[in-house]
Each structure stands twice: as structure tokens, then as C-alpha cells.
Scaffold this motif. Sequence first.
Motif, PDB file in Angstrom:
ATOM      1  N   GLU A  94       7.029  -9.511  -7.935  1.00  0.00           N
ATOM      2  CA  GLU A  94       7.789  -9.161  -9.140  1.00  0.00           C
ATOM      3  C   GLU A  94       9.136  -8.562  -8.763  1.00  0.00           C
ATOM      4  O   GLU A  94      10.139  -8.806  -9.442  1.00  0.00           O
ATOM      5  CB  GLU A  94       6.984  -8.197 -10.006  1.00  0.00           C
ATOM      6  N   GLU A  95       9.201  -7.826  -7.648  1.00  0.00           N
ATOM      7  CA  GLU A  95      10.475  -7.234  -7.245  1.00  0.00           C
ATOM      8  C   GLU A  95      11.468  -8.310  -6.801  1.00  0.00           C
ATOM      9  O   GLU A  95      12.673  -8.184  -7.048  1.00  0.00           O
ATOM     10  CB  GLU A  95      10.287  -6.179  -6.147  1.00  0.00           C
ATOM     11  N   ILE A  96      10.978  -9.386  -6.159  1.00  0.00           N
ATOM     12  CA  ILE A  96      11.865 -10.495  -5.790  1.00  0.00           C
ATOM     13  C   ILE A  96      12.398 -11.171  -7.048  1.00  0.00           C
ATOM     14  O   ILE A  96      13.599 -11.439  -7.169  1.00  0.00           O
ATOM     15  CB  ILE A  96      11.124 -11.512  -4.893  1.00  0.00           C
ATOM     16  N   ILE A  97      11.514 -11.454  -8.010  1.00  0.00           N
ATOM     17  CA  ILE A  97      11.929 -12.111  -9.251  1.00  0.00           C
ATOM     18  C   ILE A  97      12.947 -11.266  -9.998  1.00  0.00           C
ATOM     19  O   ILE A  97      13.994 -11.763 -10.439  1.00  0.00           O
ATOM     20  CB  ILE A  97      10.697 -12.395 -10.131  1.00  0.00           C
ATOM     21  N   ASN A  98      12.679  -9.977 -10.132  1.00  0.00           N
ATOM     22  CA  ASN A  98      13.606  -9.104 -10.852  1.00  0.00           C
ATOM     23  C   ASN A  98      14.935  -8.967 -10.127  1.00  0.00           C
ATOM     24  O   ASN A  98      16.003  -8.862 -10.752  1.00  0.00           O
ATOM     25  CB  ASN A  98      12.973  -7.729 -11.068  1.00  0.00           C
ATOM     26  N   PHE A  99      14.890  -8.987  -8.791  1.00  0.00           N
ATOM     27  CA  PHE A  99      16.130  -8.904  -8.032  1.00  0.00           C
ATOM     28  C   PHE A  99      16.993 -10.143  -8.265  1.00  0.00           C
ATOM     29  O   PHE A  99      18.201 -10.041  -8.500  1.00  0.00           O
ATOM     30  CB  PHE A  99      15.846  -8.734  -6.546  1.00  0.00           C
ATOM     31  N   VAL A 100      16.369 -11.325  -8.197  1.00  0.00           N
ATOM     32  CA  VAL A 100      17.110 -12.565  -8.441  1.00  0.00           C
ATOM     33  C   VAL A 100      17.682 -12.560  -9.853  1.00  0.00           C
ATOM     34  O   VAL A 100      18.824 -12.987 -10.080  1.00  0.00           O
ATOM     35  CB  VAL A 100      16.205 -13.796  -8.218  1.00  0.00           C
ATOM     36  N   ALA A 101      16.916 -12.057 -10.814  1.00  0.00           N
ATOM     37  CA  ALA A 101      17.378 -12.012 -12.205  1.00  0.00           C
ATOM     38  C   ALA A 101      18.644 -11.178 -12.351  1.00  0.00           C
ATOM     39  O   ALA A 101      19.509 -11.483 -13.170  1.00  0.00           O
ATOM     40  CB  ALA A 101      16.279 -11.452 -13.103  1.00  0.00           C
ATOM     41  N   GLY A 102      18.786 -10.130 -11.536  1.00  0.00           N
ATOM     42  CA  GLY A 102      19.945  -9.260 -11.634  1.00  0.00           C
ATOM     43  C   GLY A 102      21.052  -9.593 -10.659  1.00  0.00           C
ATOM     44  O   GLY A 102      22.111  -8.951 -10.674  1.00  0.00           O
ATOM     45  N   SER A 103      20.848 -10.595  -9.825  1.00  0.00           N
ATOM     46  CA  SER A 103      21.819 -10.937  -8.789  1.00  0.00           C
ATOM     47  C   SER A 103      22.897 -11.877  -9.309  1.00  0.00           C
ATOM     48  O   SER A 103      22.630 -12.756 -10.129  1.00  0.00           O
ATOM     49  CB  SER A 103      21.106 -11.590  -7.601  1.00  0.00           C
ATOM     50  N   GLN A 104      24.103 -11.731  -8.793  1.00  0.00           N
ATOM     51  CA  GLN A 104      25.188 -12.646  -9.115  1.00  0.00           C
ATOM     52  C   GLN A 104      25.233 -13.813  -8.133  1.00  0.00           C
ATOM     53  O   GLN A 104      25.930 -14.790  -8.365  1.00  0.00           O
ATOM     54  CB  GLN A 104      26.532 -11.900  -9.092  1.00  0.00           C
ATOM     55  N   ARG A 105      24.494 -13.700  -7.022  1.00  0.00           N
ATOM     56  CA  ARG A 105      24.579 -14.727  -5.979  1.00  0.00           C
ATOM     57  C   ARG A 105      23.294 -15.548  -5.846  1.00  0.00           C
ATOM     58  O   ARG A 105      23.365 -16.712  -5.463  1.00  0.00           O
ATOM     59  CB  ARG A 105      24.932 -14.085  -4.629  1.00  0.00           C
ATOM     60  N   PHE A 106      22.139 -14.966  -6.117  1.00  0.00           N
ATOM     61  CA  PHE A 106      20.898 -15.719  -6.017  1.00  0.00           C
ATOM     62  C   PHE A 106      20.650 -16.466  -7.318  1.00  0.00           C
ATOM     63  O   PHE A 106      20.654 -15.878  -8.395  1.00  0.00           O
ATOM     64  CB  PHE A 106      19.722 -14.806  -5.657  1.00  0.00           C
ATOM     65  N   MET A 107      20.443 -17.769  -7.191  1.00  0.00           N
ATOM     66  CA  MET A 107      20.372 -18.652  -8.340  1.00  0.00           C
ATOM     67  C   MET A 107      19.000 -18.586  -9.024  1.00  0.00           C
ATOM     68  O   MET A 107      17.973 -18.435  -8.358  1.00  0.00           O
ATOM     69  CB  MET A 107      20.659 -20.091  -7.913  1.00  0.00           C
ATOM     70  N   PRO A 108      18.967 -18.745 -10.352  1.00  0.00           N
ATOM     71  CA  PRO A 108      17.702 -18.727 -11.104  1.00  0.00           C
ATOM     72  C   PRO A 108      16.965 -20.054 -10.963  1.00  0.00           C
ATOM     73  O   PRO A 108      16.822 -20.839 -11.903  1.00  0.00           O
ATOM     74  CB  PRO A 108      18.165 -18.481 -12.542  1.00  0.00           C
ATOM     75  N   HIS A 109      16.520 -20.305  -9.754  1.00  0.00           N
ATOM     76  CA  HIS A 109      15.848 -21.569  -9.423  1.00  0.00           C
ATOM     77  C   HIS A 109      14.777 -21.273  -8.383  1.00  0.00           C
ATOM     78  O   HIS A 109      15.074 -20.779  -7.299  1.00  0.00           O
ATOM     79  CB  HIS A 109      16.874 -22.573  -8.870  1.00  0.00           C
ATOM     80  N   PHE A 110      13.538 -21.581  -8.719  1.00  0.00           N
ATOM     81  CA  PHE A 110      12.412 -21.318  -7.815  1.00  0.00           C
ATOM     82  C   PHE A 110      11.615 -22.611  -7.617  1.00  0.00           C
ATOM     83  O   PHE A 110      11.334 -23.320  -8.582  1.00  0.00           O
ATOM     84  CB  PHE A 110      11.479 -20.255  -8.393  1.00  0.00           C
ATOM     85  N   HIS A 111      11.267 -22.887  -6.377  1.00  0.00           N
ATOM     86  CA  HIS A 111      10.329 -23.977  -6.097  1.00  0.00           C
ATOM     87  C   HIS A 111       9.068 -23.321  -5.551  1.00  0.00           C
ATOM     88  O   HIS A 111       9.082 -22.741  -4.460  1.00  0.00           O
ATOM     89  CB  HIS A 111      10.914 -24.974  -5.099  1.00  0.00           C
ATOM     90  N   VAL A 112       7.992 -23.406  -6.328  1.00  0.00           N
ATOM     91  CA  VAL A 112       6.777 -22.646  -6.027  1.00  0.00           C
ATOM     92  C   VAL A 112       5.597 -23.611  -5.890  1.00  0.00           C
ATOM     93  O   VAL A 112       5.125 -24.166  -6.887  1.00  0.00           O
ATOM     94  CB  VAL A 112       6.483 -21.611  -7.138  1.00  0.00           C
ATOM     95  N   PRO A 113       5.095 -23.854  -4.687  1.00  0.00           N
ATOM     96  CA  PRO A 113       3.972 -24.777  -4.515  1.00  0.00           C
ATOM     97  C   PRO A 113       2.730 -24.305  -5.262  1.00  0.00           C
ATOM     98  O   PRO A 113       2.376 -23.132  -5.195  1.00  0.00           O
ATOM     99  CB  PRO A 113       3.725 -24.757  -2.995  1.00  0.00           C
TER     100      PRO A 113
END
Length: 439
Positions: free
Chosen positions: A239-258
Motif C-alpha cells: 500500500e505504501e508503494i501504491i500511495n507513493f506512486v499516486a503522489g509522485s510527479q515522476r512515477f507513472m500510474p501504470h502497474f503490470h501485476v501478474p
Amino acid sequence: MKKVAFYTLGCKLNFSETSTLSRIFQERGFEKVEFTDTPDIYVINTCSVTDNADKKCRKVVKEALKHSPNAFITIVGCYAQLKPKEISEIPGVDAVLGAAEKFQLVDILETFEKKDAPQVHASPVSEVNTFVNAYSFGDRTRTFLKVQDGCDYSCTFCTIPQARGKSRSNTIEKVVAEARSIGDSGVKEIVLTGVNTGDFGLQEGVRVENFYQLIQELDQVENVSRFRISSIEPNLLSEEIINFVAGSQRFMPHFHVPLQSGSNKVLKLMRRRYLRELYAQRVEWIKTAMPHACIGVDVIVGFPGETEEDFLETYNFLNGLNISYLHVFPYSERAKTLALDLPSVVPQKERNRRADMLRILSEKKKRAFYESQIGYEGKVLFEADITDGFMEGFTENYVRVVAKYDPVLVNEQKHVRLTNITAAGLMEAEETYHELLAH
């Protein structure tokens, strides 16, 4: 000056390593040329995730010999580590190098002169224990940066631990330095790659750093506009990774999750480290934090023991998830995997039927996702490839946008509003000051 050409089969990680091998050759005085330019040497970087990848390797060797019958053909990569003797018997192959040897191939093979018998240099996978830096460059607008290698998981269908060894990583300090260097070269987007990317941080079997710490540091790299996470296991997507990406200006809102299966019974047979309930939770977390996020999913169908009821459970589970697209793989038997001993083998025809059903579902999911994005305003990073006078680029959330070719747009980000889906399934857009990009 000898000419060398490269061909890559498989994943983004392989592309990063092929590009690094190319730079090694060029630094040693070789000339890199295209596959069809009659090279003196071919280097074919292989994958062995499916049986089809093995067949592709044989086909590439055959095609290479058509273009340059006297070329020295070298095979590296996962297939080379798993089946070096088998590959050495392919007509035309001159050398096979395993995982521990592939980055030393120029030193090992030296003159690249043909010998009476193929050369095989493949140490046991237990000796593959060092991390070798790799990144792609010059092949496309985005750069694939390798941050992790190997895998400590024991999924019953997978050969990767046998092909690449134990999980190991670069250090955060070195990854950040490489990212800054790549940014200095003008690259605007870096895709973080690895075998098990979320397992980043192991050094000689000891965890000294973690993936969350890595992305926090990379977020401070000012000269790179975009970072993407290529693929991450659901149990490692916190959840901390997801929330970090949500607040980031550089990490894109795109996840590939097997996912691999939507049936808990099959997930247990596969020895995956989660159940479907955890996966559904991760999707919910992503969509709550980033409603516009793109979510891709890997799925294997026809695994031993998967009944029609199990498959329909997977189908209905995926149909109900708020995801964007699927990568579908019919199960493929791989030597020395535990799945070979499982009963109730699914016929190949049935595997293909199930795969076709999920691929149709994927098209529906992708179409629905694109339709939901019409009217969305964001940035597109345009790429250099041109097809019939048009170029393409990706939004932050991985919507593929088509535009009339303009050399000024290559490797540039443009603020756009998504307007319409073409007959080919691509998105048209207009700049937010209403200059039409694709018409």
C-alpha cells in the motif's frame, strides 16, 4: 572492423541486456549493424519462458544464415543457460554462453573464428551470483533499466530460477547514478526492469535495501520526467508503494501485476505467494488512489489440474476486476519444473481455446479502459517510430496515442486531451490549446 548484429527474444530485461552487450562490442571496436546487413557475427539473446520461445530461437538462427551464411552465431540468455548442449546442436550455431559468461563473451570468444565444433561456455546456475548493470539505449525512446536479477520464488511452472539464479540487485546509489546519467543523455522515460523487480534490495542473500526505498530516491532524479515499474508481484506491491506512486510527479500510474490464475486452487498448485483475494485488494487500492491508472495482468491458462470450472472462475474474476488489459499465455511444459509431475494435463487444443477466450476479454477490457479515458487531459511522450506517416506515444497511464508525424514531437511531451478511438484501437488526441494532433 568486424560487423555484429543482435536479436532479442523475450522480456524488457533481455532488451536492456542486449543493449549493454551491444555497447561492449562497440567499445571493443566492432561495428553494430542491422540484422539484414550481412554481419560477421550474430548475437541472439534468448528467452525460455515458453516452448514457443525455443522454437523462435531456431527460426532466428535459420534467418541469420540466410542473410549471412558465413557469420559466427552466438547464443546467450535463458535458453542458453538451460539447454546449452541442445542449442549447440542447432545447425549454424558456433557458440553458446550461459548466464555467468554472457557479459564476457568478447573476451571468451576473442577472434570469433569458427571451429570444428561449437564452443559451449555455461557454468552451473549456482555460480551465477553477481549483479551486472544493464540498460537499453538508442533502441527506442524509453530506456529499460535493470535494477534486479534472478528469483528466489519456486513457482511450479517457471524455469527462471534455473536460468538466472538467485535474486540479487544493484544498489540504490548505483541505480540513481545510472538514472541521472541516462537522463543527461536526453532520455525522458525509464522503465525499471528485473526478473522479480519488487524483490529489489538483496545483496548476497541479505536484504540491505528495498523497492520502496529505491523509488523514493529515484523520484528525486530531476532530469528524468517519467519512471515506470515494468512488473511487480502482487504480494510485493504494498500500500505504501501504491500511495507513493499516486503522489509522485515522476512515477507513472501504470502497474503490470501478474495474476496467473483467478482460481485459488490453481494458484496453490502453481505455488504462487498469494490468493485471489489479495490480488483483488491490490487492484482496489490502485484504483482508489489513482482512478485513471492502467493495470495490466499476466494470466496462464490450461495449467495441469485446471478444470473448466477453474477456468471460468478465472474468467469471471478477471471480468469483474477493474483492469485494463491482459497478457495471456497457454501453459507450456518446461523441463525440470515441478508442474511436469502434476496430474490432469489439459489438452493443447483446450489450452488454446481458453487463451482465445481471455484474449477476447482483454480486447474488451482495453476498449472499455480507453473509452473511459476520452476527455482525459494528460501528457503524451512521443516515440521515434513512424508507420504510414504517423507516430505514436503514451500517456502517463499507458494509453497509446497516434499523431501525424512531426519530427519536432519525437521524444517530447505534449499536453493533450484524449478525443477519439481509431478503428485500429489507438487514441486520437488534441493539444489542450486545440491544435489537432491526429487527424
